[in-house]
Design an enzyme around this catalytic site. Sequence first.
Site, PDB file in Angstrom:
ATOM      1  N   CYS A  55      -0.125  -6.439  -5.489  1.00 52.08           N
ATOM      2  CA  CYS A  55      -0.766  -5.400  -6.072  1.00 52.08           C
ATOM      3  C   CYS A  55       0.217  -4.244  -6.799  1.00 52.08           C
ATOM      4  CB  CYS A  55      -1.328  -4.402  -4.825  1.00 52.08           C
ATOM      5  SG  CYS A  55      -0.551  -4.839  -3.215  1.00 52.08           S
ATOM      6  N   GLU A  69      -4.467   0.363   1.390  1.00 53.85           N
ATOM      7  CA  GLU A  69      -3.568   0.037   0.310  1.00 53.85           C
ATOM      8  C   GLU A  69      -4.404  -0.557  -0.688  1.00 53.85           C
ATOM      9  OE1 GLU A  69       0.255  -1.699   0.480  1.00 53.85           O
ATOM     10  OE2 GLU A  69       0.353  -1.084   2.660  1.00 53.85           O
TER      11      GLU A  69
END
Length: 1003
Positions: free
Chosen positions: A793, A759
Amino acid sequence: MATTPELARLHRAPEPAVLSPLLDAAALSPETLARVRTRARALIAHLRAAEASGWVNAFLREYQLGTQEGIALLGLAEAFLRVPDPHTADLLIRDKIGSADWRAHAGASNSALVNSATWGLVLTRALVAEPEKPGILKQLVSRAGEPFVRAGVGAAMRRMGEVFVMGRTIPEALAFMRGEPGFTASFDMLGEGACTRPDADRYMASYTDAVRRVGEGGAKTGHSVSVKLSALHPRYETAQADACVPELSARLIELARGAAAAGIGLTVDAEESERLEMSLDIIAAAARDPATRGWDGLGMAVQAYSKRARAAIAWADALGAETGRRISVRLVKGAYWDSEIKRTQVEGLANYPLFTRKAATDVSYLACARDMLAARNLFPAFASHNAMTVATILEWAGDNRDFEFQRLHGMGAGLYEALVREQGYRCRIYAPVGGHRDLLAYLVRRLLENGANSSFVHQLADASLSEDDLLADPVALVRAVGGTRHPSIPLPADLFAPERANSAGLDLSDARVLAETAAALAPSALRAPPPGGEEKTTPPPLGEVARSAGGGVAAVATAAANARPWDAPVQTRAAAIARWGDMLESHRLELMSLVVHEARKTIPDALGEVREAVDFCRYYAARALIDFEPQRLPGPTGETNELRLAPRGLVACISPWNFPLAIFTGQIAAALAAGNAVLAKPAPQTPRIAARAVELAYEAGVPRAALHLLPGGPDVGHAVVGHPKVMLVAFTGSTATARAIARTLLEDDTRPLVPVIAETGGLNAMLVDSTALPEQVVHDVITSAFRSAGQRCSALRLLLLQEDIAERTLEMLKGAMDTLVPGDPADPATDVGPVIDAAAYDRLMAYRGSVRARWVHTLAVPPAPAHLVPPTVIRLDRAEDLRQEWFGPLLHVATFRAGDLEACVARVNASGYGLTMGLHSRVAATADAVSATAHAGNLYINRSMIGAVVGSQPFGGEGLSGTGPKAGGPRYLPRFAVERTVSIDTTSAGGNASLLSIDAGGI
Ligand SMILES: Cc1cc2nc3c(=O)[nH]c(=O)nc-3n(C[C@H](O)[C@H](O)[C@H](O)COP(=O)(O)OP(=O)(O)OC[C@H]3O[C@@H](n4cnc5c(N)ncnc54)[C@H](O)[C@@H]3O)c2cc1C
């Protein structure tokens, strides 16, 4: 705070316990009930007679909210008037009118006006609907017709607004009231929820003007003004109470002095439940103002749907006694019911602050009304359009005329006419005043109220309901279900039942809870830097587990050698992982403190972090039981085929500092639930949080041999990934590190091909067209770009605004940014804390400095704590100019032309990143097109882009943003396992016994 113990006790108490005394207070004897019903029947007849002439009511009756057409019209009403450009206005019309079946309503209404409007809609649909195979003629008609359609829809929406708004200005509204003899009005300046200081100042000016103009008529008119406190301050929030309560008190006092001088009333509207206690403080300040002593015009609204309603009335009575005035209390049922229910669920709170059954609200209303009629220091005002409610109050009041009724302009016409003109009762009309710009939020609330099938005015028009239904006794209805919560509205804890318990939230909008939480997290570990020196932090001591883990590269080989896959039945593993979640929850404050002090997150962020970690544990525990159940597969007779999952062996979990608990825990919980052993390497910035989480995992029953903590820097990470026993790497961090990991895994030719779940980052964009609600956009932009100091993020990096609304949106954004509080993350008032460390700070500040000429807006930040990066908006010429992820509170903005939104999506896709994307648009076809074409792992429509919820919004990107599968999703766990198929030939033992013993097949 104005809290009384009673208010606190009732706030989120179970419904039956709250209702029990209310039922006794609201109960009617059979004889009284019969009299009430007789009276209510007469009122209903008046209402029906008056409603027959109201075209909007007939319209809403025909197009109910339960129908596709009703929803389409609500969508149009909510957005149309704010769309400045013809292109998008036409899109919106086509979207809403073109998709519904108006023909089905043709001629169905009793109202000729509604039937002709329906024909207008049928015709409009024919003009605007996207033809499957567009004929030239149709296209021509459509083109030529668009301006007419647009003008017609605009006029209809304005007319709809006008039904509920008394005038654009106070003089207009006063003129209207001259045509309503016997009635008084309370004028409300439209506008609420100010986003910026200039907005709040503008609303204050318009309220001041309203008080002056209404006051010019003098006390004899009996008119008054209503005020929404949320319009007068941009941060009317518990966490900002130290600032906003004194400021709002000063504003209310100023308005009250004006009203007192003119001898008119001033009532404070009731808004969201989390504002109740602050509003009581503000009202108390105004009531205690010696300058208005002797004036009985101060008023407040109380919402009967609130569990605290009766206590709030007792509070007002006591305030009246204390200050020697008669406080005017307007009793309403409450206008924010649906949003309150949703917020309680989102925040995982213990219980709802309001009732979940309509009849319970009616009971509460009646019990409150009884108290008000008996109170010595209150002037009762009963605001309702419900004939049963009104008839009961008339019954209780007897000969007493010392109270008034109230109704909304545009609603309940007919209910009070005879009472006022023939029987001398008083009735005040709530009269919204303002232009179309401020109308929409109010209009939507009214349309919902008229259209909801629980609402009395709506039921009145529903032919399927008998008069007996309308006249049902709410006390009997509530008693019949024991006062219980509505079965379709589960408690937040049960949202995911029976699979798992939802993580518990904390009610940080409750001043007591916020203060207790902040105290439990203090003292702040972040200290002001000595002059000219680097800030010293005093983080809590390293935990036992972290110390014993030793550290450094040397520990990796030992850990890998000692690691043993968790060789226990999946049920045992799942139980221990679920227990780990429970333990994280029971150590919530301790963990939040670690998150605040070590990762420098704000208090709400720290709470979100713990909740997510808890959810991960419970979710993967539940999924393991499903995923690890062997699956029987079809095949020919005489054999069995089964697909099973088996652990991979040793898994490396490498997590980042920005979610030091949630991502750290999530990766490990999944790996362990799948039966692996884990080498867990937390970020070097946040080892203590990781150590504490691991300690709790052991206490929960995770074997020490299965979980090894390896704190350290990149060298440790490299050693972990490079260890030949590692069979899977779960990684969250930068794209560059993910690449380095992939390379390391390929270096040793003797190693199997080891998969990576990565990720990584993103250049996350939000696209906003001109149908979006600017206030909502600004709120969501602030949340997505600047909360957590932009260090998620998922955070918004690139805002793409349609040109037609760009400048206005940016103006509002600047104003909203100016209200942000940067500071110490342990301080509950802080919105934006520091970035993680000096290196990040230097990087971000150097970039920010290099684009100074492009700043649209920035904020000043205090000198302490260190590493506060000022939230900054940076203008770009084109979306493509953003080439790199800046992991902090730096937001880039560019514009696009009307009609180019979908092309913009393609340009964002071209960056190669694909983590999150946001869209604000009311056009469903736009939302469909974007969701079909966006290369984004998580697309968020008409909401913020952060805060993915485990099991509801599985999280993770594509392209340069990661590999998937998504964390918190149903496909995550199987990646931590290998698949094995077992096929057994069951005939090999001598024959196909099962085939031979087949039954006769019904013959
Ligand atoms: C003069 C005036 C001033 C007002 N000022 C305010 C104000 O300051 N603040 C404010 O919030 N509202 C205010 N309102 C709006 C008011 O809340 C609604 O008009 C009112 O709730 C409608 O009630 P009713 O008795 O007319 O209709 P009813 O149909 O009898 O009641 C509808 C109400 O029941 C409640 N309800 C619906 N479903 C449920 C359920 N499942 N569980 C529990 N309760 C449910 C909701 O409150 C809903 O609005 C005001 C209304 C008037 C007339």
